[in-house]
Design an enzyme around this catalytic site. Sequence first.
Site, PDB file in Angstrom:
ATOM      1  N   HIS A  19       0.846  -1.207   0.000  1.00 51.10           N
ATOM      2  CA  HIS A  19       0.000   0.000   0.000  1.00 51.10           C
ATOM      3  C   HIS A  19       0.879   1.254   0.000  1.00 51.10           C
ATOM      4  CE1 HIS A  19      -3.185  -2.561   2.263  1.00 51.10           C
ATOM      5  NE2 HIS A  19      -3.634  -2.368   1.031  1.00 51.10           N
ATOM      6  N   LYS A  43     -18.542  -5.460   8.164  1.00 54.39           N
ATOM      7  CA  LYS A  43     -17.287  -6.221   8.184  1.00 54.39           C
ATOM      8  C   LYS A  43     -16.727  -6.249   9.594  1.00 54.39           C
ATOM      9  CE  LYS A  43     -15.097  -6.338   3.660  1.00 54.39           C
ATOM     10  NZ  LYS A  43     -13.885  -5.943   2.927  1.00 54.39           N
ATOM     11  N   SER A 130      -3.055  -7.764   2.561  1.00 57.66           N
ATOM     12  CA  SER A 130      -3.442  -7.662   3.976  1.00 57.66           C
ATOM     13  C   SER A 130      -3.974  -9.003   4.471  1.00 57.66           C
ATOM     14  CB  SER A 130      -4.530  -6.604   4.154  1.00 57.66           C
ATOM     15  OG  SER A 130      -4.040  -5.336   3.807  1.00 57.66           O
TER      16      SER A 130
HETATM   17  O1  PNS Z   1      -8.935  -2.938  -0.045  1.00 54.00           O
HETATM   18  P1  PNS Z   1     -10.128  -3.511  -0.751  1.00 54.00           P
HETATM   19  O2  PNS Z   1     -10.932  -4.331   0.221  1.00 54.00           O
HETATM   20  O3  PNS Z   1      -9.748  -4.275  -1.995  1.00 54.00           O
HETATM   21  O4  PNS Z   1     -11.033  -2.265  -1.217  1.00 54.00           O
HETATM   22  C1  PNS Z   1     -12.269  -2.477  -1.852  1.00 54.00           C
HETATM   23  C2  PNS Z   1     -13.056  -1.158  -1.989  1.00 54.00           C
HETATM   24  C3  PNS Z   1     -13.144  -0.441  -0.660  1.00 54.00           C
HETATM   25  C4  PNS Z   1     -12.360  -0.274  -2.990  1.00 54.00           C
HETATM   26  C5  PNS Z   1     -14.471  -1.528  -2.516  1.00 54.00           C
HETATM   27  O5  PNS Z   1     -15.015  -2.540  -1.739  1.00 54.00           O
HETATM   28  C6  PNS Z   1     -15.435  -0.335  -2.530  1.00 54.00           C
HETATM   29  O6  PNS Z   1     -15.282   0.564  -3.313  1.00 54.00           O
HETATM   30  N1  PNS Z   1     -16.439  -0.362  -1.631  1.00 54.00           N
HETATM   31  C7  PNS Z   1     -17.390   0.721  -1.473  1.00 54.00           C
HETATM   32  C8  PNS Z   1     -18.791   0.303  -1.920  1.00 54.00           C
HETATM   33  C9  PNS Z   1     -18.945   0.460  -3.420  1.00 54.00           C
HETATM   34  O7  PNS Z   1     -18.832   1.531  -3.968  1.00 54.00           O
HETATM   35  N2  PNS Z   1     -19.232  -0.682  -4.072  1.00 54.00           N
HETATM   36  C10 PNS Z   1     -19.376  -0.758  -5.513  1.00 54.00           C
HETATM   37  C11 PNS Z   1     -18.044  -1.008  -6.184  1.00 54.00           C
HETATM   38  S1  PNS Z   1     -18.202  -1.161  -7.929  1.00 54.00           S
END
Ligand code: PNS
Length: 163
Positions: A19, A43, A130
């Site tokens: 990161h 979560k 992670s």
């Molecule tokens: O570190 P991660 O878990 O890979 O991050 C994933 C993240 C936070 C980028 C994704 O889950 C997200 O954007 N969540 C917010 C909800 C949302 O907008 N969902 C639609 C995505 S197309």
Amino acid sequence: MKNVIAIYPGSFDPLTNGHLDLIHRGSLIFDELIVSILHNPEKDPLFTLDERIGMLKEFTGHMENVRVDTFGGLLVDYARQVKARALLRGIRAISDYEYELQMALMNRKLYPELETVFMMPAVSYSYVSSRLVKEIARLGGSVTGLVPKAVEERLQHKVNGKS
Ligand code: PNS
């Protein structure tokens, strides 16, 4: 001159050297980079939101155009709110690509003006996640070099049941 604000969203549970590598790369090409932690009450993260904010601030504080924030709900709504034009995501291997492509195209459908930019971390971090870091720490393995030293120590405390 355009002032491009980018978001680097994620769970950061915990922050890894991968990161940090990507944050550094992003800080060099965007005018402002907002590292934003997803706050998802459904979560059950290992580190609390405050702990993750603290870790990110500690290791990005020296980067002038980087700030740490949190968001809930849809990422595109948050992007509109902070006037971000770009979304930074890391691609480590081809296995990341399918999920990332789907997310990028869905976000584009929801907010066409928001551009997803993929960057590759240093090869030395291409296998770091992670999820694996937590699993290794829980099973007593060494995560030295995969996360910052202070994160490693906090991880040991967590998995050994100390707060
Ligand atoms: O570190 P991660 O878990 O890979 O991050 C994933 C993240 C936070 C980028 C994704 O889950 C997200 O954007 N969540 C917010 C909800 C949302 O907008 N969902 C639609 C995505 S197309």
